[in-house]
Design a protein around this motif. Sequence first.
Motif, PDB file in Angstrom:
ATOM      1  N   TYR A   1      -2.054   9.484  -5.517  1.00  0.00           N
ATOM      2  CA  TYR A   1      -2.207   8.284  -4.707  1.00  0.00           C
ATOM      3  C   TYR A   1      -1.699   8.542  -3.293  1.00  0.00           C
ATOM      4  O   TYR A   1      -2.330   8.159  -2.312  1.00  0.00           O
ATOM      5  CB  TYR A   1      -1.409   7.112  -5.294  1.00  0.00           C
ATOM      6  N   LYS A   2      -0.543   9.202  -3.208  1.00  0.00           N
ATOM      7  CA  LYS A   2       0.086   9.462  -1.922  1.00  0.00           C
ATOM      8  C   LYS A   2      -0.802  10.341  -1.039  1.00  0.00           C
ATOM      9  O   LYS A   2      -0.973  10.068   0.155  1.00  0.00           O
ATOM     10  CB  LYS A   2       1.457  10.110  -2.131  1.00  0.00           C
TER      11      LYS A   2
ATOM     12  N   ARG B   1      -6.706   1.791  -9.351  1.00  0.00           N
ATOM     13  CA  ARG B   1      -6.476   1.181 -10.668  1.00  0.00           C
ATOM     14  C   ARG B   1      -7.221  -0.136 -10.864  1.00  0.00           C
ATOM     15  O   ARG B   1      -7.070  -0.795 -11.881  1.00  0.00           O
ATOM     16  CB  ARG B   1      -4.969   0.963 -10.855  1.00  0.00           C
TER      17      ARG B   1
ATOM     18  N   GLN C   1      -3.139   3.001  -4.692  1.00  0.00           N
ATOM     19  CA  GLN C   1      -2.941   2.896  -6.135  1.00  0.00           C
ATOM     20  C   GLN C   1      -3.660   1.661  -6.686  1.00  0.00           C
ATOM     21  O   GLN C   1      -4.349   1.731  -7.700  1.00  0.00           O
ATOM     22  CB  GLN C   1      -1.448   2.836  -6.457  1.00  0.00           C
ATOM     23  N   LYS C   2      -3.534   0.538  -5.999  1.00  0.00           N
ATOM     24  CA  LYS C   2      -4.161  -0.700  -6.472  1.00  0.00           C
ATOM     25  C   LYS C   2      -5.685  -0.627  -6.386  1.00  0.00           C
ATOM     26  O   LYS C   2      -6.388  -1.195  -7.221  1.00  0.00           O
ATOM     27  CB  LYS C   2      -3.615  -1.891  -5.698  1.00  0.00           C
TER      28      LYS C   2
ATOM     29  N   ALA D   1      -3.843   8.253   0.007  1.00  0.00           N
ATOM     30  CA  ALA D   1      -3.422   7.213   0.948  1.00  0.00           C
ATOM     31  C   ALA D   1      -3.265   7.786   2.347  1.00  0.00           C
ATOM     32  O   ALA D   1      -3.723   7.186   3.335  1.00  0.00           O
ATOM     33  CB  ALA D   1      -2.119   6.581   0.473  1.00  0.00           C
TER      34      ALA D   1
ATOM     35  N   CYS E   1      -1.283   2.699   2.888  1.00  0.00           N
ATOM     36  CA  CYS E   1      -0.049   3.005   2.161  1.00  0.00           C
ATOM     37  C   CYS E   1      -0.372   3.386   0.706  1.00  0.00           C
ATOM     38  O   CYS E   1      -1.452   3.075   0.197  1.00  0.00           O
ATOM     39  CB  CYS E   1       0.933   1.850   2.224  1.00  0.00           C
ATOM     40  N   LYS E   2       0.557   4.028   0.061  1.00  0.00           N
ATOM     41  CA  LYS E   2       0.381   4.492  -1.320  1.00  0.00           C
ATOM     42  C   LYS E   2       0.069   3.321  -2.253  1.00  0.00           C
ATOM     43  O   LYS E   2      -0.781   3.423  -3.142  1.00  0.00           O
ATOM     44  CB  LYS E   2       1.643   5.223  -1.778  1.00  0.00           C
ATOM     45  N   ASP E   3       0.742   2.204  -2.060  1.00  0.00           N
ATOM     46  CA  ASP E   3       0.550   1.032  -2.908  1.00  0.00           C
ATOM     47  C   ASP E   3      -0.893   0.514  -2.820  1.00  0.00           C
ATOM     48  O   ASP E   3      -1.510   0.187  -3.839  1.00  0.00           O
ATOM     49  CB  ASP E   3       1.543  -0.071  -2.518  1.00  0.00           C
ATOM     50  N   THR E   4      -1.437   0.460  -1.616  1.00  0.00           N
ATOM     51  CA  THR E   4      -2.824   0.012  -1.431  1.00  0.00           C
ATOM     52  C   THR E   4      -3.792   0.942  -2.152  1.00  0.00           C
ATOM     53  O   THR E   4      -4.709   0.489  -2.850  1.00  0.00           O
ATOM     54  CB  THR E   4      -3.175  -0.064   0.070  1.00  0.00           C
TER      55      THR E   4
END
Length: 155
Positions: A129-130, A148, A144-145, A133, A139-142
Motif C-alpha cells: 500500500y505504501k 480493499r 489501502q481503502k 500510495a 496517503c497509505k490509508d487512502t
Amino acid sequence: MRRAARVDANKFWSFVDIKTEDECWNWLRKPNQWGYGRYRFEGVQSMAHRVAYRLTTGENIDGKVAMHKCDNPACCNPKHLSMGTHADNQKDKFIKNRQAKGEGNGFSLLTEEQVKEARARYIPKVVTYKMLAKEYGVCKDTMQKAIRKIYWRHI
C-alpha cells in the motif's frame, strides 16, 4: 388566507405544470444549478418544492428537509414530497444509491483507472500500500481503502 397570500399562491401555481396527482408537477421557470425551482415567497427566496408543500399543507416546515419521493428536483407535487431531517435525507440518498461515487465525488484523489491499476498491481509484502500510495501521490490509508474496496466499492 389573506388576500395577498392567495394572490401569491395563484401566482406560484401558475409556474407549475400541474398534471395528475401521480405524475411529477415540474417547475416551469428556470431552475437553479441543481435543477430545483426557486421562488420568492413571503419576501424570502425559497425552493419551489418547499413552497408547494407549505401552500398545500399549511405546515411550518422551517428546520426540516423537503424530500422528493420521485427524486425529481423540479417536481412540486406535494404528494411526491415528505418532510424529514438532514439525516433522513442522507439515508434516503444512500438507500436509493444516489450518492456521488469515484471521480464524480469531487473529493476523489484517484481516478477509476488508477484504482483498477493499483488493485491489479498490489501484492502483499511485495508491492505494498505504501509503495503504491507514494507512486500515486496519496496517503497509505487512502490507497489501502481503495484497494480493499472500502472506497471505490462500485468498481
